[in-house]
Design a protein around this motif. Structure first.
Motif, PDB file in Angstrom:
ATOM      1  N   UNK A   1       1.297  -4.977  -4.448  1.00  0.00           N
ATOM      2  CA  UNK A   1       1.708  -5.551  -3.176  1.00  0.00           C
ATOM      3  C   UNK A   1       1.533  -4.464  -2.088  1.00  0.00           C
ATOM      4  N   UNK A   2       1.937  -3.276  -2.257  1.00  0.00           N
ATOM      5  CA  UNK A   2       1.785  -2.324  -1.359  1.00  0.00           C
ATOM      6  C   UNK A   2       0.216  -1.999  -1.125  1.00  0.00           C
ATOM      7  N   UNK A   3      -0.566  -2.082  -2.230  1.00  0.00           N
ATOM      8  CA  UNK A   3      -2.161  -1.780  -1.929  1.00  0.00           C
ATOM      9  C   UNK A   3      -2.519  -2.841  -1.225  1.00  0.00           C
ATOM     10  N   UNK A   4      -2.283  -4.202  -1.303  1.00  0.00           N
ATOM     11  CA  UNK A   4      -2.675  -5.224  -0.419  1.00  0.00           C
ATOM     12  C   UNK A   4      -2.556  -4.969   0.936  1.00  0.00           C
ATOM     13  N   UNK A   5      -1.554  -4.199   1.164  1.00  0.00           N
ATOM     14  CA  UNK A   5      -1.291  -3.526   2.919  1.00  0.00           C
ATOM     15  C   UNK A   5      -1.902  -2.139   3.283  1.00  0.00           C
ATOM     16  N   UNK A   6      -2.570  -1.804   2.354  1.00  0.00           N
ATOM     17  CA  UNK A   6      -2.891  -0.352   2.496  1.00  0.00           C
ATOM     18  C   UNK A   6      -4.053  -0.252   3.804  1.00  0.00           C
ATOM     19  N   UNK A   7      -3.819   0.667   4.769  1.00  0.00           N
ATOM     20  CA  UNK A   7      -4.819   0.693   5.834  1.00  0.00           C
ATOM     21  C   UNK A   7      -6.148   0.660   5.483  1.00  0.00           C
ATOM     22  N   UNK A   8      -6.405   1.441   4.199  1.00  0.00           N
ATOM     23  CA  UNK A   8      -7.750   1.499   3.825  1.00  0.00           C
ATOM     24  C   UNK A   8      -8.510   0.282   3.339  1.00  0.00           C
TER      25      UNK A   8
END
Ligand code: 7LV
Length: 335
Positions: A256-263
């Motif tokens: 879930x954090x990955x889906x919002x990661x700036x990259x």
């Protein structure tokens, strides 16, 4: 090698063999009712031996997991000696070969692909599964350059959801998380994030972050968590790789954090649309109409038949295949 199978008679026209993994042969075919291309994975139950449960697991997982970035299972035909899995056609072949042919991908192409892998994994985890064998060999490319996950033979759907730990060690060593190679109890979802980190590294670099012919040397490198950072990697790429290749699973980024990661957002103004575009409940009425008209049958009767989701029936396969064409914005009609 017989390439005539009576079970497929009248339903599919078989074409060339495009690959044979250990106990399976994959042939291209044409679905007679719709004229559409499909792939058929053919397995001999006698050769499968103790691998048969793995195939049953793959089939049941693929029947449940319906997503735009997972290779669609249209139909399963079983005789007393054979199992035929009718699958979505992916002419681009394996992502592995795509990377090898180009040495490595640029950051923007890697991002376009990685967003699709993150979408598939978010959906799989949200569905209570873990893939556990994520690698470029298990990711195919379809006719529109979209990625499709395959090989759910090792996926886990532990009874207690994702919270319960998985004991079995599996998957391919180079993509395996530290907690997996040290035989500790691990969470499938956390191990999948590590494998996604290895996959992103392979996209951006064209080689693996942890590699060694000697398996114990490889395990030591994985446990160290130290890997080369070639000069062409941007600071953003390195930051994301570091977040995924955390040896301590508790410090590892979650999907879930990955889906919002700036990259993942560079060049995009919308977050990754990870939810499935496929709805099992409400059927696409114009697809049902098309089938009903062709069969000169009442739509209501056709809908009830489809709703049984009997994967051995050609009606369900026809519905899935026409739905797939509609979702790809292609014309769909019955031959
Ligand atoms: C080593 N590998 C893991 C297997 C390789 C077999 C050929 C395949 N292929 C190709 O290599 N083309 C070049 C054509 C092609 C076209 N459509 C396909 C559609 C589905 C599949 C497929 C294959 C397997 Cl083993 C599966 O379990 C599933 Cl769920 C799906 N393979 C396809 C496929 C790519 C993978």
């Amino acid at each position: 090698q017989a390439s005539y199978y009576s079970a497929l008679d009248g339903l599919f026209e078989l074409h060339e063999t495009v690959g044979s993994g250990g106990f399976a042969k994959v042939k291209l075919a044409t679905h007679v009712a719709t004229g559409e291309k499909v792939a058929i994975k053919i397995m001999d139950k006698r050769q499968l031996g103790e691998d048969l449960p793995r195939i049953r697991l793959e089939i049941s997982a693929m029947q449940v997991l319906r997503h735009q970035n997972i290779c669609k299972l249209f139909q399963v035909i079983e005789t007393e000696t054979k199992i035929f899995m009718v699958l979505e056609y992916c002419p681009g072949g394996e992502l592995f070969d795509y990377i090898v042919e180009r040495d490595r991908l640029c950051e923007s192409e890697s991002r376009a692909f990685f967003r699709q892998i993150a979408a598939a994994m978010a959906y799989i985890h949200q569905s209570g599964y873990a893939h556990r064998d994520l690698k470029p060999e298990n990711i195919l490319i379809d006719e529109d350059q979209n990625l499709k996950l395959i090989d759910f033979g090792l996926c886990a759907n532990p009874k207690g959801g994702m919270a319960s730990v998985l004991e079995t060690c599996c998957g391919s060593p180079a993509y395996a998380a530290p907690e997996l190679v040290t035989g500790q109890n691990y969470l499938g979802s956390e191990a999948d994030i590590w494998s996604m980190g290895v996959l992103l590294y392979a996209l951006l670099c064209g080689f693996l972050p942890f590699d060694d012919e000697n398996i114990s040397a490889l395990y030591r490198k994985i446990q160290s968590g130290k890997y080369e950072k070639p000069a062409w990697l941007s600071a953003g790429s390195v930051a994301l790789l570091d977040a995924m290749l955390q040896t301590d699973p508790r410090r590892r980024i979650t999907v879930n954090e990955l889906l919002l990661h700036p990259w993942l957002m560079v060049g995009y103004d919308t977050p990754v649309q990870w939810q499935s575009k496929f709805h099992a409940t409400d059927l696409e009425s114009d697809v049902v109409q098309q089938i009903a008209r062709h069969r000169l049958a009442p739509p209501q009767g056709v809908m009830e038949q489809i709703r049984k989701w009997d994967y051995s029936s050609n009606l369900v396969a026809t519905y899935f295949i026409l739905l797939d064409r509609k979702q790809k914005g292609r014309p769909f009609q019955l031959a």
